[in-house]
Scaffold this active site. Structure first.
Site, mmCIF file in Angstrom:
data_model
loop_
_atom_site.group_PDB
_atom_site.id
_atom_site.type_symbol
_atom_site.label_atom_id
_atom_site.label_comp_id
_atom_site.label_asym_id
_atom_site.label_seq_id
_atom_site.Cartn_x
_atom_site.Cartn_y
_atom_site.Cartn_z
ATOM 1 N N HIS A 15 0.808 -1.225 0.000
ATOM 2 C CA HIS A 15 0.000 0.000 0.000
ATOM 3 C C HIS A 15 0.840 1.273 0.000
ATOM 4 O O HIS A 15 0.297 2.375 -0.105
ATOM 5 C CB HIS A 15 -1.007 0.002 1.155
ATOM 6 C CG HIS A 15 -0.449 0.324 2.504
ATOM 7 N ND1 HIS A 15 -0.375 1.606 2.978
ATOM 8 C CD2 HIS A 15 0.047 -0.459 3.483
ATOM 9 C CE1 HIS A 15 0.134 1.593 4.200
ATOM 10 N NE2 HIS A 15 0.407 0.340 4.529
ATOM 11 N N CYS A 20 0.644 6.934 12.771
ATOM 12 C CA CYS A 20 0.271 6.090 13.904
ATOM 13 C C CYS A 20 0.395 6.827 15.227
ATOM 14 O O CYS A 20 -0.167 6.411 16.220
ATOM 15 C CB CYS A 20 1.109 4.820 13.924
ATOM 16 S SG CYS A 20 2.832 5.118 13.676
HETATM 17 C C1 LIG Z 1 8.647 2.469 7.945
HETATM 18 C C2 LIG Z 1 7.387 1.686 8.082
HETATM 19 N N1 LIG Z 1 7.445 0.433 8.530
HETATM 20 C C3 LIG Z 1 6.344 -0.331 8.666
HETATM 21 C C4 LIG Z 1 5.096 0.140 8.333
HETATM 22 C C5 LIG Z 1 3.889 -0.731 8.496
HETATM 23 O O1 LIG Z 1 3.445 -1.232 7.283
HETATM 24 P P1 LIG Z 1 1.929 -1.732 7.120
HETATM 25 O O2 LIG Z 1 1.069 -0.518 7.177
HETATM 26 O O3 LIG Z 1 1.888 -2.404 5.783
HETATM 27 O O4 LIG Z 1 1.659 -2.692 8.231
HETATM 28 C C6 LIG Z 1 4.973 1.451 7.856
HETATM 29 C C7 LIG Z 1 3.654 1.997 7.521
HETATM 30 O O5 LIG Z 1 3.488 3.123 7.155
HETATM 31 C C8 LIG Z 1 6.161 2.240 7.726
HETATM 32 O O6 LIG Z 1 6.104 3.492 7.275
#
Ligand SMILES: Cc1ncc(COP(=O)(O)O)c(C=O)c1O
Length: 408
Positions: free
Chosen positions: A206, A332
């Site tokens: 995504h 987040c």
């Molecule tokens: C650096 C980083 N790692 C991990 C994730 C988590 O990925 P997912 O949303 O596919 O669980 C994100 C999500 O934005 C991210 O920016």
């Protein structure tokens, strides 16, 4: 072309699905609905062939020589969990120490904290003011008990790109497994797991114009062969590392998204870097006391993160939210009013950490959108500062830090 509001400039939280990706996925919801593990009939073979093709497309994007090294998961978070917990469990007899950094995304940090509660020792290496990890600091952190180094490829807030190849070489020299969270980097810049000495790599669809709910973990098969304990028990899919029926339409979409990213990357990254620079120059030339966060050169082409003294990032976003979608801190953490831990980690004051705004451009961003967002950001900041007594005092030459505030 007429502008469509609010203008989306938050592509590091997620990207819109490319219409070509949606077209590739659609048949797999309806007429091509087979289970890729059904070995006995054409429905299954058709689904398996589609998954194999997607595995090859993702492998090509990251330079994996063998598509079998790609394990499909539900996204970046799951891949990171599988990498860290999988190595920790598998190599526990060998050692109980992990080296990571203070600016990993929450998934990386929270898994590390859980492992600490389970008896692992974790060293969180700090970063320099430009967001770079000092490779010597990683070297110094390694002990005979170290089983894993986990350093993100590019940061989700400030876009700083780490010297992953140097860390990979160090990991090889020390015989330690190297995981990188390439969730933000994959599809945006060339990645070669072989050349960079990466043993495990997490990515997600995504953030590269694919669907939500699918990602991958690259697991090296040769030189060295890396083994990870699965997190889920079940049918033994994905070579035993990730049981569960694969979401074939999402996997197909991920593969197509990876293929498109690879094709358009040189042109797309040039175009977005130019637009990003235009946005940056437009803002920094017109707003005083505005500071670029992250490395001025080693950063993702579509990322821009600026702190503005005397205004809250949240207030700027509120002032603009009918017109443009950006983020302050990462998605987040924006549910809480905690300042960004990444901006704090690069040495900014709490005030500047509260005042950061991340602009992230994407495949469909236009010149007009960049011009509009730049102009309106400058105006809103001007208006907020006009209302700020602190800004007024600072303009009068008062050293704000020297003021002793008296409670009534
Ligand atoms: C650096 C980083 N790692 C991990 C994730 C988590 O990925 P997912 O949303 O596919 O669980 C994100 C999500 O934005 C991210 O920016």
């Amino acid at each position: 072309m007429a502008l469509k509001f609010p203008i989306f400039m938050d592509s590091q939280s997620t990207t819109p699905c490319d219409p070509r990706v949606v077209d590739a996925m659609l048949p797999y919801f309806t007429e091509k609905f087979g289970h890729p593990a059904s070995r006995n009939h054409p429905y299954g073979w058709e689904a398996e062939a589609a998954v194999d093709r997607a595995r090859g497309q993702v492998a090509q994007l990251i330079g994996a020589r063998d598509p079998k090294e790609v394990v499909f998961t539900s996204g970046g978070t799951e891949s990171i969990n599988l990498a860290l917990k999988g190595v920790a469990e598998m190599y526990r007899e060998k050692g109980n120490h992990i080296v990571t950094t203070v600016i990993e995304q929450r998934a990386g940090l929270d898994v590390a904290k859980r492992l600490e509660r389970q008896g692992f020792e974790v060293t969180y290496v700090p970063v320099q003011p430009d967001g770079m990890v000092d490779v010597d600091a990683i070297r110094n952190a390694i002990t005979p008990k170290t089983v894993l180094i986990s350093v993100m490829y590019a940061n989700n807030e400030i876009g700083t790109i780490q010297d992953v190849a140097a860390i990979g070489a160090l990991a090889k020299e020390k015989g330690v497994i190297f995981h990188t969270d390439a969730t933000q980097a994959a599809g945006k810049m060339p990645i070669d797991v072989e050349k960079a000495g990466i043993d495990l790599l997490s990515c997600t669809a995504h953030l590269m114009y694919g669907p939500k709910g699918v990602g991958a973990l690259y697991v090296r098969r040769k030189g060295p062969r890396v083994r990870i304990a699965p997190m889920m028990d079940g049918g033994g899919h994905e070579r035993g590392m990730r049981s569960g029926t694969l979401p074939v339409p999402l996997v197909v979409g991920f593969g197509r998204a990876a293929e498109i990213c690879r094709e358009v990357m040189p042109e797309e990254s040039r175009r977005l870097a130019a637009l990003r620079d235009q946005l940056q120059d437009g803002i920094l030339s017109r707003v005083d006391e505005a500071f670029l966060n992250g490395h001025p050169e080693r950063r993702l082409p579509h990322n821009l993160n600026i702190s503005f003294s005397y205004v809250e990032g949240e207030s700027v976003l509120m002032g603009l939210n009918k017109e443009a979608a950006m983020s302050s801190g990462s998605a987040c953490t924006s549910a809480t009013l905690e300042p960004s831990y990444v901006i704090a980690a690069i040495g900014a004051s709490t005030e500047l950490a509260h005042s950061s705004i991340r602009f992230s451009l994407h495949r469909f961003t236009t010149d007009e959108e960049v011009e509009y967002v730049g102009r309106r950001t400058v105006e809103v900041i001007g208006r907020l500062r006009d209302m700020s007594p602190l800004y007024e005092l600072a303009k009068e030459g008062v050293d704000i830090k020297s003021i002793h505030w008296k409670a009534e």
